[in-house]
Design a protein around this motif. Structure first.
Motif, PDB file in Angstrom:
ATOM      1  N   THR A 197       0.735  -1.195   0.036  1.00  0.00           N
ATOM      2  CA  THR A 197      -0.045   0.089  -0.051  1.00  0.00           C
ATOM      3  C   THR A 197       1.051   1.362  -0.136  1.00  0.00           C
ATOM      4  OG1 THR A 197      -1.919   1.157   1.099  1.00  0.00           O
ATOM      5  CG2 THR A 197      -0.095   0.006   2.636  1.00  0.00           C
ATOM      6  N   SER A 198       0.444   2.509  -0.392  1.00  0.00           N
ATOM      7  CA  SER A 198       1.019   3.432  -0.464  1.00  0.00           C
ATOM      8  C   SER A 198       0.335   4.502   0.516  1.00  0.00           C
ATOM      9  CB  SER A 198       1.043   3.950  -2.024  1.00  0.00           C
ATOM     10  OG  SER A 198       1.737   5.314  -1.847  1.00  0.00           O
ATOM     11  N   PRO A 199       0.901   4.568   1.980  1.00  0.00           N
ATOM     12  CA  PRO A 199       0.579   5.567   2.662  1.00  0.00           C
ATOM     13  C   PRO A 199       0.487   7.045   2.302  1.00  0.00           C
ATOM     14  CG  PRO A 199       2.316   4.466   3.440  1.00  0.00           C
ATOM     15  CD  PRO A 199       2.089   3.877   2.332  1.00  0.00           C
ATOM     16  N   VAL A 200       1.794   7.332   1.635  1.00  0.00           N
ATOM     17  CA  VAL A 200       2.117   8.610   1.205  1.00  0.00           C
ATOM     18  C   VAL A 200       2.501   8.530  -0.411  1.00  0.00           C
ATOM     19  CG1 VAL A 200       3.609  10.608   1.498  1.00  0.00           C
ATOM     20  CG2 VAL A 200       2.690   9.357   3.427  1.00  0.00           C
ATOM     21  N   ARG A 201       1.992   9.524  -1.285  1.00  0.00           N
ATOM     22  CA  ARG A 201       2.690   9.217  -2.422  1.00  0.00           C
ATOM     23  C   ARG A 201       4.020   9.295  -2.783  1.00  0.00           C
ATOM     24  NH1 ARG A 201       1.304  13.200  -7.639  1.00  0.00           N
ATOM     25  NH2 ARG A 201       2.235  12.113  -9.065  1.00  0.00           N
ATOM     26  N   GLY A 202       4.413   7.892  -3.405  1.00  0.00           N
ATOM     27  CA  GLY A 202       5.951   7.511  -3.726  1.00  0.00           C
ATOM     28  C   GLY A 202       6.290   7.028  -2.671  1.00  0.00           C
ATOM     29  N   LYS A 203       5.672   6.551  -1.638  1.00  0.00           N
ATOM     30  CA  LYS A 203       6.494   5.710  -0.705  1.00  0.00           C
ATOM     31  C   LYS A 203       5.651   4.086  -0.488  1.00  0.00           C
ATOM     32  CE  LYS A 203       8.539   8.909   1.971  1.00  0.00           C
ATOM     33  NZ  LYS A 203       9.003   9.835   3.342  1.00  0.00           N
ATOM     34  N   TRP A 204       6.026   3.302  -0.326  1.00  0.00           N
ATOM     35  CA  TRP A 204       5.461   1.916  -0.216  1.00  0.00           C
ATOM     36  C   TRP A 204       5.812   1.083   1.032  1.00  0.00           C
ATOM     37  CZ3 TRP A 204       1.839   1.271  -4.111  1.00  0.00           C
ATOM     38  CH2 TRP A 204       1.972   2.255  -5.060  1.00  0.00           C
ATOM     39  N   THR A 205       4.587   0.142   1.599  1.00  0.00           N
ATOM     40  CA  THR A 205       4.992  -0.663   2.642  1.00  0.00           C
ATOM     41  C   THR A 205       4.120  -1.656   2.242  1.00  0.00           C
ATOM     42  OG1 THR A 205       4.986  -0.719   4.894  1.00  0.00           O
ATOM     43  CG2 THR A 205       3.152   0.490   4.258  1.00  0.00           C
ATOM     44  N   THR A 206       4.342  -2.933   2.950  1.00  0.00           N
ATOM     45  CA  THR A 206       3.677  -4.140   2.671  1.00  0.00           C
ATOM     46  C   THR A 206       2.148  -4.038   3.441  1.00  0.00           C
ATOM     47  OG1 THR A 206       4.798  -5.072   4.559  1.00  0.00           O
ATOM     48  CG2 THR A 206       5.593  -5.629   2.419  1.00  0.00           C
ATOM     49  N   THR A 207       1.469  -4.843   3.299  1.00  0.00           N
ATOM     50  CA  THR A 207       0.109  -4.828   4.168  1.00  0.00           C
ATOM     51  C   THR A 207       0.078  -6.086   4.896  1.00  0.00           C
ATOM     52  OG1 THR A 207      -0.994  -6.205   2.382  1.00  0.00           O
ATOM     53  CG2 THR A 207      -1.364  -4.074   2.030  1.00  0.00           C
ATOM     54  N   THR A 208      -0.860  -6.178   5.824  1.00  0.00           N
ATOM     55  CA  THR A 208      -0.984  -7.261   6.771  1.00  0.00           C
ATOM     56  C   THR A 208      -1.358  -8.618   6.155  1.00  0.00           C
ATOM     57  OG1 THR A 208      -3.258  -6.642   7.521  1.00  0.00           O
ATOM     58  CG2 THR A 208      -1.253  -5.798   8.670  1.00  0.00           C
ATOM     59  N   LYS A 209      -1.830  -8.400   4.962  1.00  0.00           N
ATOM     60  CA  LYS A 209      -2.036  -9.720   4.128  1.00  0.00           C
ATOM     61  C   LYS A 209      -1.212 -10.887   4.119  1.00  0.00           C
ATOM     62  CE  LYS A 209      -3.954 -11.591  -0.142  1.00  0.00           C
ATOM     63  NZ  LYS A 209      -4.376 -10.941  -1.455  1.00  0.00           N
ATOM     64  N   LYS A 210      -1.517 -12.034   4.600  1.00  0.00           N
ATOM     65  CA  LYS A 210      -0.583 -13.261   4.720  1.00  0.00           C
ATOM     66  C   LYS A 210      -0.283 -13.752   3.565  1.00  0.00           C
ATOM     67  CE  LYS A 210      -0.985 -13.136   9.387  1.00  0.00           C
ATOM     68  NZ  LYS A 210       0.373 -12.830   9.974  1.00  0.00           N
ATOM     69  N   VAL A 211       1.010 -14.042   3.242  1.00  0.00           N
ATOM     70  CA  VAL A 211       1.422 -14.563   2.096  1.00  0.00           C
ATOM     71  C   VAL A 211       2.458 -15.674   2.171  1.00  0.00           C
ATOM     72  CG1 VAL A 211       3.221 -12.534   1.637  1.00  0.00           C
ATOM     73  CG2 VAL A 211       2.159 -13.996  -0.334  1.00  0.00           C
ATOM     74  N   LYS A 212       2.547 -16.835   1.401  1.00  0.00           N
ATOM     75  CA  LYS A 212       3.539 -17.510   1.174  1.00  0.00           C
ATOM     76  C   LYS A 212       4.585 -17.176   0.103  1.00  0.00           C
ATOM     77  CE  LYS A 212       1.073 -21.522   3.339  1.00  0.00           C
ATOM     78  NZ  LYS A 212       0.736 -22.897   2.989  1.00  0.00           N
ATOM     79  N   VAL A 213       5.824 -17.175   0.456  1.00  0.00           N
ATOM     80  CA  VAL A 213       6.743 -16.648  -0.425  1.00  0.00           C
ATOM     81  C   VAL A 213       7.706 -17.951  -0.790  1.00  0.00           C
ATOM     82  CG1 VAL A 213       8.515 -15.061  -1.385  1.00  0.00           C
ATOM     83  CG2 VAL A 213       6.626 -14.181   0.296  1.00  0.00           C
ATOM     84  N   PRO A 214       7.297 -18.298  -2.019  1.00  0.00           N
ATOM     85  CA  PRO A 214       8.172 -19.592  -2.473  1.00  0.00           C
ATOM     86  C   PRO A 214       9.691 -19.148  -2.429  1.00  0.00           C
ATOM     87  CG  PRO A 214       6.793 -18.700  -4.271  1.00  0.00           C
ATOM     88  CD  PRO A 214       6.647 -17.933  -3.048  1.00  0.00           C
ATOM     89  N   THR A 215      10.585 -20.210  -2.027  1.00  0.00           N
ATOM     90  CA  THR A 215      12.113 -20.078  -2.269  1.00  0.00           C
ATOM     91  C   THR A 215      12.516 -20.209  -3.400  1.00  0.00           C
ATOM     92  OG1 THR A 215      12.428 -21.914  -1.009  1.00  0.00           O
ATOM     93  CG2 THR A 215      12.312 -20.112   0.438  1.00  0.00           C
TER      94      THR A 215
END
Length: 73
Positions: free
Chosen positions: A55-73
């Motif tokens: 998500t972008s809390p401020v224009r031009g800046k990004w952070t992750t959400t709390t959505k759970k995700v499995k990241v394959p290695t």
């Protein structure tokens, strides 16, 4: 899968992991870190945002959400 598609997915995963590890990052940070254009960064961020992973809390800046995700290695 095409080599270009595989490369794109690997880059998007890398961008997600970078944001996850660094908290809040800018589009400029990502362009420099991954040595890609701002337009490419924006396209990749759009994919992650569409899937509700960032998500972008401020224009031009990004952070992750709390959505759970499995990241394959």
């Amino acid at each position: 899968m095409k080599a270009t598609t595989d490369r794109m997915l690997t880059r998007i995963k890398g961008i997600y992991m970078y944001i996850l590890e660094n908290g809040v990052v800018t589009t400029e940070n990502l362009a420099k870190e991954f040595d890609i254009t701002h337009r490419t960064v924006q396209r990749d961020l759009n994919v992650l945002e569409y899937n509700e992973l960032i998500t972008s809390p401020v224009r031009g800046k990004w952070t992750t959400t709390t959505k759970k995700v499995k990241v394959p290695t």
